[in-house]
Scaffold this motif. Structure first.
Motif, PDB file in Angstrom:
ATOM      1  N   LEU A  54       4.199  -1.087   3.554  1.00 31.20           N
ATOM      2  CA  LEU A  54       3.747   0.300   3.574  1.00 31.20           C
ATOM      3  C   LEU A  54       4.862   1.188   3.044  1.00 31.20           C
ATOM      4  O   LEU A  54       5.978   1.160   3.561  1.00 31.20           O
ATOM      5  N   VAL A  55       4.565   1.977   2.013  1.00 27.65           N
ATOM      6  CA  VAL A  55       5.564   2.900   1.476  1.00 27.65           C
ATOM      7  C   VAL A  55       4.953   4.293   1.360  1.00 27.65           C
ATOM      8  O   VAL A  55       3.796   4.450   0.962  1.00 27.65           O
ATOM      9  N   GLY A  56       5.734   5.300   1.743  1.00 21.29           N
ATOM     10  CA  GLY A  56       5.260   6.680   1.673  1.00 21.29           C
ATOM     11  C   GLY A  56       4.007   6.909   2.477  1.00 21.29           C
ATOM     12  O   GLY A  56       3.115   7.660   2.070  1.00 21.29           O
ATOM     13  N   SER A  57       3.913   6.314   3.665  1.00 19.87           N
ATOM     14  CA  SER A  57       2.668   6.324   4.429  1.00 19.87           C
ATOM     15  C   SER A  57       2.503   7.593   5.268  1.00 19.87           C
ATOM     16  O   SER A  57       3.433   8.003   5.970  1.00 19.87           O
ATOM     17  N   ALA A  88       0.827  -1.202   0.000  1.00 17.64           N
ATOM     18  CA  ALA A  88       0.000   0.000   0.000  1.00 17.64           C
ATOM     19  C   ALA A  88       0.862   1.253   0.000  1.00 17.64           C
ATOM     20  O   ALA A  88       1.828   1.366   0.758  1.00 17.64           O
ATOM     21  N   HIS A  89       0.481   2.194  -0.837  1.00 21.58           N
ATOM     22  CA  HIS A  89       1.242   3.433  -1.018  1.00 21.58           C
ATOM     23  C   HIS A  89       0.441   4.632  -0.530  1.00 21.58           C
ATOM     24  O   HIS A  89      -0.758   4.729  -0.782  1.00 21.58           O
ATOM     25  N   SER A  90       1.105   5.523   0.182  1.00 21.49           N
ATOM     26  CA  SER A  90       0.554   6.821   0.532  1.00 21.49           C
ATOM     27  C   SER A  90      -0.791   6.679   1.260  1.00 21.49           C
ATOM     28  O   SER A  90      -0.910   5.911   2.220  1.00 21.49           O
ATOM     29  N   TRP A 123       6.080  -4.372   7.052  1.00 20.31           N
ATOM     30  CA  TRP A 123       7.302  -3.750   6.554  1.00 20.31           C
ATOM     31  C   TRP A 123       7.002  -2.320   6.141  1.00 20.31           C
ATOM     32  O   TRP A 123       5.901  -2.016   5.674  1.00 20.31           O
ATOM     33  N   VAL A 124       7.989  -1.448   6.274  1.00 16.81           N
ATOM     34  CA  VAL A 124       7.774  -0.037   5.980  1.00 16.81           C
ATOM     35  C   VAL A 124       9.033   0.556   5.367  1.00 16.81           C
ATOM     36  O   VAL A 124      10.154   0.149   5.680  1.00 16.81           O
ATOM     37  N   ALA A 125       8.820   1.519   4.464  1.00 19.39           N
ATOM     38  CA  ALA A 125       9.948   2.227   3.856  1.00 19.39           C
ATOM     39  C   ALA A 125       9.488   3.602   3.405  1.00 19.39           C
ATOM     40  O   ALA A 125       8.298   3.830   3.138  1.00 19.39           O
ATOM     41  N   ALA A 126      10.451   4.512   3.299  1.00 18.34           N
ATOM     42  CA  ALA A 126      10.188   5.848   2.776  1.00 18.34           C
ATOM     43  C   ALA A 126      11.488   6.423   2.238  1.00 18.34           C
ATOM     44  O   ALA A 126      12.558   6.255   2.833  1.00 18.34           O
ATOM     45  N   ALA A 127      11.398   7.090   1.110  1.00 21.38           N
ATOM     46  CA  ALA A 127      12.564   7.771   0.554  1.00 21.38           C
ATOM     47  C   ALA A 127      12.908   8.973   1.416  1.00 21.38           C
ATOM     48  O   ALA A 127      12.017   9.618   2.018  1.00 21.38           O
ATOM     49  N   ALA A 128      14.195   9.312   1.446  1.00 26.52           N
ATOM     50  CA  ALA A 128      14.624  10.460   2.239  1.00 26.52           C
ATOM     51  C   ALA A 128      14.007  11.751   1.733  1.00 26.52           C
ATOM     52  O   ALA A 128      13.818  12.708   2.504  1.00 26.52           O
ATOM     53  N   THR A 129      13.665  11.792   0.444  1.00 26.18           N
ATOM     54  CA  THR A 129      13.089  12.994  -0.148  1.00 26.18           C
ATOM     55  C   THR A 129      11.562  12.967  -0.211  1.00 26.18           C
ATOM     56  O   THR A 129      10.951  13.825  -0.847  1.00 26.18           O
ATOM     57  N   ASP A 130      10.953  11.979   0.418  1.00 24.17           N
ATOM     58  CA  ASP A 130       9.489  11.863   0.437  1.00 24.17           C
ATOM     59  C   ASP A 130       8.948  12.621   1.641  1.00 24.17           C
ATOM     60  O   ASP A 130       9.181  12.223   2.785  1.00 24.17           O
ATOM     61  N   PRO A 131       8.201  13.714   1.431  1.00 22.66           N
ATOM     62  CA  PRO A 131       7.722  14.510   2.565  1.00 22.66           C
ATOM     63  C   PRO A 131       6.503  13.936   3.268  1.00 22.66           C
ATOM     64  O   PRO A 131       6.216  14.312   4.415  1.00 22.66           O
ATOM     65  N   VAL A 132       5.769  13.037   2.624  1.00 23.78           N
ATOM     66  CA  VAL A 132       4.493  12.579   3.169  1.00 23.78           C
ATOM     67  C   VAL A 132       4.637  11.832   4.492  1.00 23.78           C
ATOM     68  O   VAL A 132       3.902  12.107   5.452  1.00 23.78           O
ATOM     69  N   HIS A 192       8.003  10.945  -3.844  1.00 21.74           N
ATOM     70  CA  HIS A 192       6.888  10.206  -3.255  1.00 21.74           C
ATOM     71  C   HIS A 192       6.292   9.130  -4.158  1.00 21.74           C
ATOM     72  O   HIS A 192       5.560   8.268  -3.660  1.00 21.74           O
ATOM     73  N   VAL A 193       6.607   9.121  -5.470  1.00 17.01           N
ATOM     74  CA  VAL A 193       5.780   8.314  -6.373  1.00 17.01           C
ATOM     75  C   VAL A 193       6.493   7.176  -7.096  1.00 17.01           C
ATOM     76  O   VAL A 193       5.853   6.454  -7.866  1.00 17.01           O
ATOM     77  N   TYR A 194       7.780   6.949  -6.862  1.00 14.76           N
ATOM     78  CA  TYR A 194       8.509   5.995  -7.698  1.00 14.76           C
ATOM     79  C   TYR A 194       8.859   4.690  -6.988  1.00 14.76           C
ATOM     80  O   TYR A 194       9.798   4.002  -7.382  1.00 14.76           O
ATOM     81  N   TYR A 195       8.097   4.320  -5.984  1.00 13.50           N
ATOM     82  CA  TYR A 195       8.403   3.106  -5.226  1.00 13.50           C
ATOM     83  C   TYR A 195       8.240   1.827  -6.054  1.00 13.50           C
ATOM     84  O   TYR A 195       8.748   0.776  -5.670  1.00 13.50           O
TER      85      TYR A 195
END
Length: 464
Positions: A356-359, A332-334, A378-387, A427-430
């Protein structure tokens, strides 16, 4: 199938050909029915199902009539499978009269269909001839019912898609007003996106149309691979701005990218099993106008619950033993991660893995609040993802006290294959091919999260 926009004054609503075409599309009427009138819309809603005891067919619900009698007024007080059962037993003329008198009942049945397990039982107890007739006459209704086998839903929804497109083209050719033309062309654009998304991709796996709702902004669910037999099933749940017309083609491509990655890892690891992935746009995703609230997340919660329960019901109907069920993951994204966590916290579903990505978070305080086997979150987020740093919807899965396992989305060299993997920016390239995110997500989805990389340590040694 969503609830029609206008349900009360059916006579007035069918007064113009353009509106009539939309109504016929909403109800999934057969293309052989023309012209569209109240009578033909109603007659198409159901056909007699031969389900009498005399034929030796067990009824799904046995016992005294809870409301007594079989008048149309009595039937209108029913809901769920009981209503479906009575509708297919009505004569065409009685069904015509029923819809004239109680259009809101049909709308409620479409907006809130019966539970998947009940539908599966009802379907199995309905003779094959009656099922085929129902699907031919009302493909949009049959295609929307969780618990109906996926092959039948796919066939019904493809029929519904073709009939709806044909009806719109006919109305445009006949000429309509400017406002109606704009609405019809927007709807046609959405349906063309569905058609394009059904074209077989690079995996060679057949794509199936699991759900098609042509009302409003539309909803669509497309499976890549065979949901009825795959050992691994992954639902991809999107966030904001992922609509059917604009994003279904790309979202289905994301599901296919993961399917290919999962298949390659299974082969590499010497493991057996087929994979199916699901491009799930089963709810209206938010835009900047309504992103701040949870209303659409609750809609997503219930729709996703229905889809997972539908998978469980269909697979249970054919399983030889409980162990025959697939390994089910949700990615699941965002904003979609909020909807997914609500479903797993508040509703009656359990999955084997949650990614969960960009949650932006959810009301769940920790993995202990989520019905995920063994706390496999499991969870992940890019360093440049503000969400993920917004904290707008409650607890953040990235926080250590949430208890989720963090996986990496930064560029790295795959420690097993030596492949150079790309990182995520924004935020969108996971789900972009060739990224660390896709690699790790695929491993988690086949139950090999132990091989996922983290930002603090490389993946564990290769092991079969």
């Amino acid at each position: 199938m969503g609830q029609p926009d206008v349900l009360v004054d059916v006579t007035a609503f069918l007064a113009t050909p353009a509106i009539a075409a939309i109504v016929s599309g909403v109800f999934g009427m057969s293309s052989s029915v023309a012209p569209v009138t109240i009578a033909t819309v109603s007659e198409a809603l159901a056909r007699p199902a031969v389900t009498s005891v005399a034929n030796g067919i067990p009824q799904p619900f046995v016992g005294p009539d809870p409301v007594g009698g079989s008048s149309l007024e009595t039937i209108a007080r029913l809901d769920g499978v009981g209503l479906l059962d009575r509708l297919v037993d009505l004569t065409p003329s009685d069904r015509t009269e029923f819809v004239e008198l109680y259009p809101e009942v049909i709308g409620e049945l479409s907006a809130r269909p019966p539970a998947a397990r009940d539908v599966a039982t009802w379907w199995s107890h309905t003779p094959a001839v009656a099922r085929e007739q129902l699907a031919n006459d009302l493909p949009g209704v049959v295609g929307s019912l969780e618990g109906v086998p996926y092959a039948q839903r796919d066939l019904a929804n493809r029929t519904f898609l073709a009939q709806t497109e044909s009806g719109i083209h006919a109305q445009l050719d006949a000429g309509v007003g400017r406002a109606m033309e704009d609405e019809l062309r927007a709807r046609l654009n959405m349906l063309e996106a569905v058609e394009a998304s059904l074209i077989t991709g690079p995996s060679g796996e057949r794509r199936s149309l699991v759900l098609l709702d042509v009302t409003g902004q539309g909803r669509a669910v497309i499976a890549v691979g065979d949901l009825s037999s795959a050992e691994y099933v992954t639902f991809f749940v999107p966030g904001m701005y992922v609509g059917v017309a604009e994003q279904l083609v790309d979202w289905t491509g994301n599901a296919e990218t993961s399917l290919i990655e999962q298949q390659e890892w299974l082969e590499r690891l010497g493991a057996e099993g087929d994979v199916a992935t699901v491009a799930w746009i089963g709810y209206q995703t938010p835009t900047v106008v309504n992103i701040a609230g949870l209303d659409l997340a609750y809609q997503g919660r219930d729709a996703l619950t229905g889809s997972v329960q539908g998978l469980d019901a269909v697979r249970a109907a054919t399983a030889q033993a409980p162990a025959d069920g697939p390994y089910v993951s949700i990615v699941a994204h965002s904003y979609g991660s909020t909807a997914a966590m609500l479903a797993l916290q508040e509703n009656d579903i359990t999955v084997d893995a949650l990614v969960l990505v960009g949650s932006p978070g959810s009301p769940a305080k920790s993995v202990d609040d989520l019905k995920v086997a063994g706390g496999n979150v499991w969870v992940a987020a890019a360093a440049t993802d503000p969400v993920p740093r917004s904290g707008v919807f409650g607890s953040q899965p990235l926080d250590d006290d949430f208890g989720a396992t963090k996986f990496s989305v930064v560029a790295t060299t795959d420690p097993i294959t030596g492949e150079q993997l790309d990182d995520i920016n924004g935020h969108v390239y996971y789900f972009w091919p060739g990224t660390t995110s896709v690699r790790n997500t695929a491993l988690i989805a086949i139950g090999r999260g132990d091989l996922a990389t983290t930002d603090t340590a490389p993946a564990k040694a290769f092991a079969r």
